[in-house]
Design a protein around this motif. Sequence first.
Motif, PDB file in Angstrom:
ATOM      1  N   ALA A  45     -15.672   9.984   6.765  1.00  0.00           N
ATOM      2  CA  ALA A  45     -15.348   8.853   7.559  1.00  0.00           C
ATOM      3  C   ALA A  45     -15.076   7.462   6.989  1.00  0.00           C
ATOM      4  O   ALA A  45     -14.458   6.846   7.242  1.00  0.00           O
ATOM      5  CB  ALA A  45     -15.844   9.001   8.751  1.00  0.00           C
ATOM      6  N   ALA A  46     -16.202   7.033   6.227  1.00  0.00           N
ATOM      7  CA  ALA A  46     -16.663   5.798   6.065  1.00  0.00           C
ATOM      8  C   ALA A  46     -17.040   5.539   4.615  1.00  0.00           C
ATOM      9  O   ALA A  46     -17.750   4.595   4.234  1.00  0.00           O
ATOM     10  CB  ALA A  46     -17.544   5.100   6.877  1.00  0.00           C
ATOM     11  N   SER A  47     -16.811   6.408   3.493  1.00  0.00           N
ATOM     12  CA  SER A  47     -17.295   6.309   2.290  1.00  0.00           C
ATOM     13  C   SER A  47     -16.134   5.421   1.600  1.00  0.00           C
ATOM     14  O   SER A  47     -15.525   5.870   0.322  1.00  0.00           O
ATOM     15  CB  SER A  47     -17.360   7.652   1.571  1.00  0.00           C
ATOM     16  N   ILE A  48     -16.135   4.194   1.843  1.00  0.00           N
ATOM     17  CA  ILE A  48     -15.118   3.324   1.292  1.00  0.00           C
ATOM     18  C   ILE A  48     -15.655   2.647  -0.084  1.00  0.00           C
ATOM     19  O   ILE A  48     -16.655   2.459  -0.228  1.00  0.00           O
ATOM     20  CB  ILE A  48     -14.889   2.346   2.279  1.00  0.00           C
ATOM     21  N   PRO A  49     -14.766   2.945  -0.979  1.00  0.00           N
ATOM     22  CA  PRO A  49     -13.213   3.215  -1.165  1.00  0.00           C
ATOM     23  C   PRO A  49     -13.201   4.745  -1.628  1.00  0.00           C
ATOM     24  O   PRO A  49     -11.937   4.669  -2.270  1.00  0.00           O
ATOM     25  CB  PRO A  49     -12.536   2.222  -1.935  1.00  0.00           C
ATOM     26  N   PHE A  50     -14.038   5.464  -1.547  1.00  0.00           N
ATOM     27  CA  PHE A  50     -13.923   6.667  -2.142  1.00  0.00           C
ATOM     28  C   PHE A  50     -13.276   7.790  -1.431  1.00  0.00           C
ATOM     29  O   PHE A  50     -12.280   8.592  -1.958  1.00  0.00           O
ATOM     30  CB  PHE A  50     -15.365   7.007  -2.649  1.00  0.00           C
ATOM     31  N   TYR A  52     -12.243   8.062   2.901  1.00  0.00           N
ATOM     32  CA  TYR A  52     -12.391   7.526   4.372  1.00  0.00           C
ATOM     33  C   TYR A  52     -11.081   7.499   5.039  1.00  0.00           C
ATOM     34  O   TYR A  52     -10.219   7.837   4.476  1.00  0.00           O
ATOM     35  CB  TYR A  52     -13.020   5.849   3.810  1.00  0.00           C
ATOM     36  N   LEU A  53     -11.305   7.301   6.226  1.00  0.00           N
ATOM     37  CA  LEU A  53     -10.265   6.982   7.277  1.00  0.00           C
ATOM     38  C   LEU A  53      -9.741   5.607   7.271  1.00  0.00           C
ATOM     39  O   LEU A  53     -10.602   4.527   7.394  1.00  0.00           O
ATOM     40  CB  LEU A  53     -10.612   7.397   8.559  1.00  0.00           C
ATOM     41  N   ASP A  54      -8.304   5.254   7.062  1.00  0.00           N
ATOM     42  CA  ASP A  54      -7.678   3.949   6.796  1.00  0.00           C
ATOM     43  C   ASP A  54      -7.588   3.664   8.176  1.00  0.00           C
ATOM     44  O   ASP A  54      -7.640   4.315   9.384  1.00  0.00           O
ATOM     45  CB  ASP A  54      -6.791   3.884   5.940  1.00  0.00           C
ATOM     46  N   ALA A  60      -8.036   8.717   2.976  1.00  0.00           N
ATOM     47  CA  ALA A  60      -7.699   7.991   1.701  1.00  0.00           C
ATOM     48  C   ALA A  60      -8.828   7.805   0.784  1.00  0.00           C
ATOM     49  O   ALA A  60      -9.863   8.131   1.169  1.00  0.00           O
ATOM     50  CB  ALA A  60      -6.923   6.496   2.060  1.00  0.00           C
ATOM     51  N   GLY A  61      -8.655   7.186  -0.364  1.00  0.00           N
ATOM     52  CA  GLY A  61      -9.729   6.767  -1.256  1.00  0.00           C
ATOM     53  C   GLY A  61      -9.570   7.538  -2.782  1.00  0.00           C
ATOM     54  O   GLY A  61      -8.646   8.309  -2.991  1.00  0.00           O
ATOM     55  N   ILE A 271      -6.679  -2.777   0.542  1.00  0.00           N
ATOM     56  CA  ILE A 271      -6.685  -1.461   0.825  1.00  0.00           C
ATOM     57  C   ILE A 271      -6.674  -1.472   2.395  1.00  0.00           C
ATOM     58  O   ILE A 271      -7.255  -2.539   2.966  1.00  0.00           O
ATOM     59  CB  ILE A 271      -7.889  -0.391   0.576  1.00  0.00           C
ATOM     60  N   LYS A 272      -6.103  -0.499   3.083  1.00  0.00           N
ATOM     61  CA  LYS A 272      -5.737  -0.441   4.786  1.00  0.00           C
ATOM     62  C   LYS A 272      -6.956  -0.218   5.391  1.00  0.00           C
ATOM     63  O   LYS A 272      -7.005   0.921   6.143  1.00  0.00           O
ATOM     64  CB  LYS A 272      -4.359   0.471   4.979  1.00  0.00           C
ATOM     65  N   VAL A 273      -7.847  -1.051   5.591  1.00  0.00           N
ATOM     66  CA  VAL A 273      -8.970  -1.090   6.326  1.00  0.00           C
ATOM     67  C   VAL A 273      -9.469  -2.458   7.097  1.00  0.00           C
ATOM     68  O   VAL A 273      -9.414  -3.376   6.342  1.00  0.00           O
ATOM     69  CB  VAL A 273     -10.268  -0.279   5.553  1.00  0.00           C
ATOM     70  N   ARG A 274      -9.497  -2.270   8.127  1.00  0.00           N
ATOM     71  CA  ARG A 274      -9.847  -3.505   9.046  1.00  0.00           C
ATOM     72  C   ARG A 274      -8.855  -4.545   8.828  1.00  0.00           C
ATOM     73  O   ARG A 274      -9.088  -5.654   8.446  1.00  0.00           O
ATOM     74  CB  ARG A 274     -11.166  -3.760   8.932  1.00  0.00           C
ATOM     75  N   GLY A 275      -7.386  -4.312   8.733  1.00  0.00           N
ATOM     76  CA  GLY A 275      -6.377  -5.387   8.427  1.00  0.00           C
ATOM     77  C   GLY A 275      -6.313  -5.551   6.932  1.00  0.00           C
ATOM     78  O   GLY A 275      -5.248  -6.171   6.596  1.00  0.00           O
TER      79      GLY A 275
END
Length: 299
Positions: A45-50, A52-54, A60-61, A271-275
């Motif tokens: 869910a949140a292994s950004i940027p590997f 995760y959900l965008d 994505a990732g 990348i498309k996370v939190r805007g």
Amino acid sequence: MKYVWTLAPILAALVGMAAPAYAQDVATTLKKVEETGTFTIATRAASIPFNYLDDDNKQAGFAWEIAQRVADKVKATVSRKDVQIRTMEVTPQTRIPLVANQTIDLECSSTTHSLERENQVNFSTSFFVVGTRMLVPASSRIRNWDDIAGKNVVVSAGTTAERLLRRLNENKKWNVNIVLGKDIDNTFMTVQTGRAAAALMDDMVLHSLVARSRDPKEWNVVGDVLQPEAYACMLRKGDTEFKSLVDGVITGMMKSGEITNLYNKYFLSPIKVRGGFNINAAMSPVIRDLIANPNDRVL
């Protein structure tokens, strides 16, 4: 004695019959796909940027896209043409057991290849290299490892960073109170809310947390790199055929330049996370060397 001797050949025969069945079971990912028509990939869910959900609630990732290339290769390799790709969300605590028991066929995220984990699963050619460091508020006086003595330090449960911190805490007599976060976001929230003085994680994950925070200037990534670690995809233990396929995909992506393009996409572009945010982390020499010389070594 005669009774034992009589049973010995029977027991040996039973063991001999069981061994091939076990070997066949653990080495048949492609056969399983052909029989079931499904290939199961782990998601985070949140292994950004590997992985995760965008912002569009889509997976994505950097590592997720590697998994997609492997899935394409699997579909092109097996005999049936109706293979469905399934996903299953995992956490740092569940990812290894779910691969080991063959619930999941492939896991690619921010997962470190370690000798200890090799007892349960196999690892692909490495696709990334990180180092363990700390995230602290900009106002903190913590600059290096000895500065955390006697403080609360949060680390994600079930990670190599947790084991590293526990070992150093004991050896160095730091008297650190170790706080466990359930995932990356929860670990960050713990230090955000002041329940921990520092968060311990892989450096690239820390840089991504800083980049997507409300105000990146409020945070510093500090501390000498304790140990370099290689990220790799996990697959079931003993499946040499499937490992060869996964290794071939990753090595091919390195040789073609696709891995470099993915790096530019996820580490040097928004990348498309939190805007939308940009980690803006240049590729390190050690990652360049890995791309030029692919390997599956433990660091």
